[in-house]
Scaffold this motif. Structure first.
Motif, short mmCIF file in Angstrom:
data_model
loop_
_atom_site.label_atom_id
_atom_site.label_comp_id
_atom_site.label_asym_id
_atom_site.label_seq_id
_atom_site.Cartn_x
_atom_site.Cartn_y
_atom_site.Cartn_z
N GLN A 1 0.83 -1.21 0.00
CA GLN A 1 0.00 0.00 0.00
C GLN A 1 0.87 1.26 0.00
OE1 GLN A 1 -3.27 0.19 -0.57
NE2 GLN A 1 -3.15 -2.03 -0.81
N THR A 2 1.95 1.24 0.77
CA THR A 2 2.88 2.36 0.78
C THR A 2 3.50 2.53 -0.60
OG1 THR A 2 3.34 2.01 3.12
CG2 THR A 2 4.94 3.32 1.89
N HIS A 3 3.85 1.42 -1.21
CA HIS A 3 4.40 1.43 -2.56
C HIS A 3 3.44 2.11 -3.53
CE1 HIS A 3 6.51 -0.03 -6.12
NE2 HIS A 3 5.43 -0.69 -6.51
N LEU A 4 2.16 1.76 -3.46
CA LEU A 4 1.16 2.38 -4.34
C LEU A 4 1.10 3.88 -4.12
CD1 LEU A 4 -1.79 -0.18 -4.17
CD2 LEU A 4 -0.12 0.13 -6.03
N LYS A 5 1.16 4.30 -2.87
CA LYS A 5 1.13 5.74 -2.57
C LYS A 5 2.33 6.44 -3.17
CE LYS A 5 -1.38 5.16 1.76
NZ LYS A 5 -1.28 5.21 3.22
N PRO B 1 12.29 3.89 -2.68
CA PRO B 1 11.54 4.80 -1.82
C PRO B 1 10.72 4.10 -0.74
CG PRO B 1 10.45 4.68 -3.93
CD PRO B 1 11.68 3.81 -4.00
N CYS B 2 10.13 2.97 -1.05
CA CYS B 2 9.16 2.36 -0.14
C CYS B 2 9.83 1.82 1.11
CB CYS B 2 8.40 1.24 -0.86
SG CYS B 2 7.06 0.54 0.11
N VAL B 3 10.76 0.90 0.98
CA VAL B 3 11.38 0.29 2.15
C VAL B 3 12.30 1.26 2.84
CG1 VAL B 3 12.88 -1.57 2.93
CG2 VAL B 3 11.11 -2.05 1.26
N ALA B 4 13.13 1.98 2.09
CA ALA B 4 14.09 2.89 2.71
C ALA B 4 13.38 4.00 3.48
CB ALA B 4 15.01 3.48 1.65
N GLN B 5 12.32 4.58 2.91
CA GLN B 5 11.62 5.65 3.59
C GLN B 5 10.76 5.13 4.73
OE1 GLN B 5 9.66 8.16 0.76
NE2 GLN B 5 11.57 8.64 -0.30
N THR B 6 10.23 3.92 4.57
CA THR B 6 9.45 3.33 5.65
C THR B 6 10.32 3.12 6.88
OG1 THR B 6 7.99 2.23 4.09
CG2 THR B 6 8.04 1.34 6.31
N LEU B 7 11.58 2.79 6.65
CA LEU B 7 12.51 2.58 7.74
C LEU B 7 13.04 3.89 8.30
CD1 LEU B 7 14.50 -0.39 6.21
CD2 LEU B 7 12.81 -0.49 8.03
N GLY B 8 12.64 5.01 7.72
CA GLY B 8 13.03 6.31 8.23
C GLY B 8 14.50 6.61 8.04
N GLY B 9 15.13 5.95 7.11
CA GLY B 9 16.53 6.21 6.85
C GLY B 9 17.46 5.60 7.88
N ALA B 10 16.91 4.87 8.85
CA ALA B 10 17.75 4.26 9.88
C ALA B 10 18.53 3.10 9.28
CB ALA B 10 16.89 3.76 11.03
N PRO B 11 19.82 2.98 9.63
CA PRO B 11 20.58 1.85 9.10
C PRO B 11 20.00 0.54 9.61
CG PRO B 11 21.98 3.34 10.39
CD PRO B 11 20.58 3.84 10.47
N SER B 12 19.85 -0.39 8.73
CA SER B 12 19.36 -1.70 9.12
C SER B 12 19.71 -2.69 8.04
CB SER B 12 17.84 -1.68 9.31
OG SER B 12 17.21 -1.60 8.07
N ASP B 13 19.49 -3.96 8.31
CA ASP B 13 19.74 -4.99 7.31
C ASP B 13 18.83 -4.78 6.10
OD1 ASP B 13 21.64 -6.17 8.90
OD2 ASP B 13 20.26 -7.66 9.74
N GLN B 14 17.57 -4.37 6.33
CA GLN B 14 16.65 -4.16 5.22
C GLN B 14 17.10 -2.99 4.36
OE1 GLN B 14 12.83 -3.83 7.09
NE2 GLN B 14 12.35 -5.97 6.70
N ALA B 15 17.56 -1.91 4.99
CA ALA B 15 18.04 -0.77 4.21
C ALA B 15 19.26 -1.17 3.40
CB ALA B 15 18.35 0.40 5.14
N ALA B 16 20.14 -1.96 4.00
CA ALA B 16 21.32 -2.43 3.28
C ALA B 16 20.91 -3.31 2.12
CB ALA B 16 22.25 -3.18 4.22
#
Length: 112
Positions: free
Chosen positions: A14-18, A85-100
């Motif tokens: 849903q975030t992706h669609l937005k 945009p979807c995963v990186a922004q959802t994570l708020g720019g915080a470093p994480s395995d998903q952002a990597a």
């Protein structure tokens, strides 16, 4: 599949669609990129946040066996847009395995 991963996928979808709409993409592009996420989600049981390069290579190889090259490219671009945009922004720019992993996928997509 756990209901947690299913709800995470649905929320991220849903975030992706937005993000697609906010980016001002044409309706056909939005539909193609959304279809790409649904298709890759179905292939990986809606667990698409931590895909390896090997998994992506297998997925796109399988997809190419049954779809045209332009469909494969649209799926690649849709998945790249999803991660950037979807995963990186959802994570708020915080470093994480998903952002990597998103950065790894972005690199994979650029090579493709």
């Amino acid at each position: 599949m756990t209901s947690s991963s299913e709800s995470d996928f649905k929320q991220n979808y849903q975030t992706h669609l937005k993000h697609l709409k906010l980016k001002g993409l044409q309706p056909k592009t939005i539909e193609a990129y959304a279809r790409a996420i649904r298709r890759v989600g179905a292939y990986f049981d809606e667990r698409i946040e931590d895909l390896s390069e090997a998994q992506l290579t297998d997925y796109f190889t399988d997809l190419l066996a049954s779809h045209s090259w332009s469909s494969v490219k649209l799926d690649l671009y849709g998945l790249k847009f999803y991660y950037t945009p979807c995963v990186a922004q959802t994570l708020g720019g915080a470093p994480s395995d998903q952002a990597a992993q998103g950065a790894t996928l972005a690199g994979y997509c650029q090579r493709g």
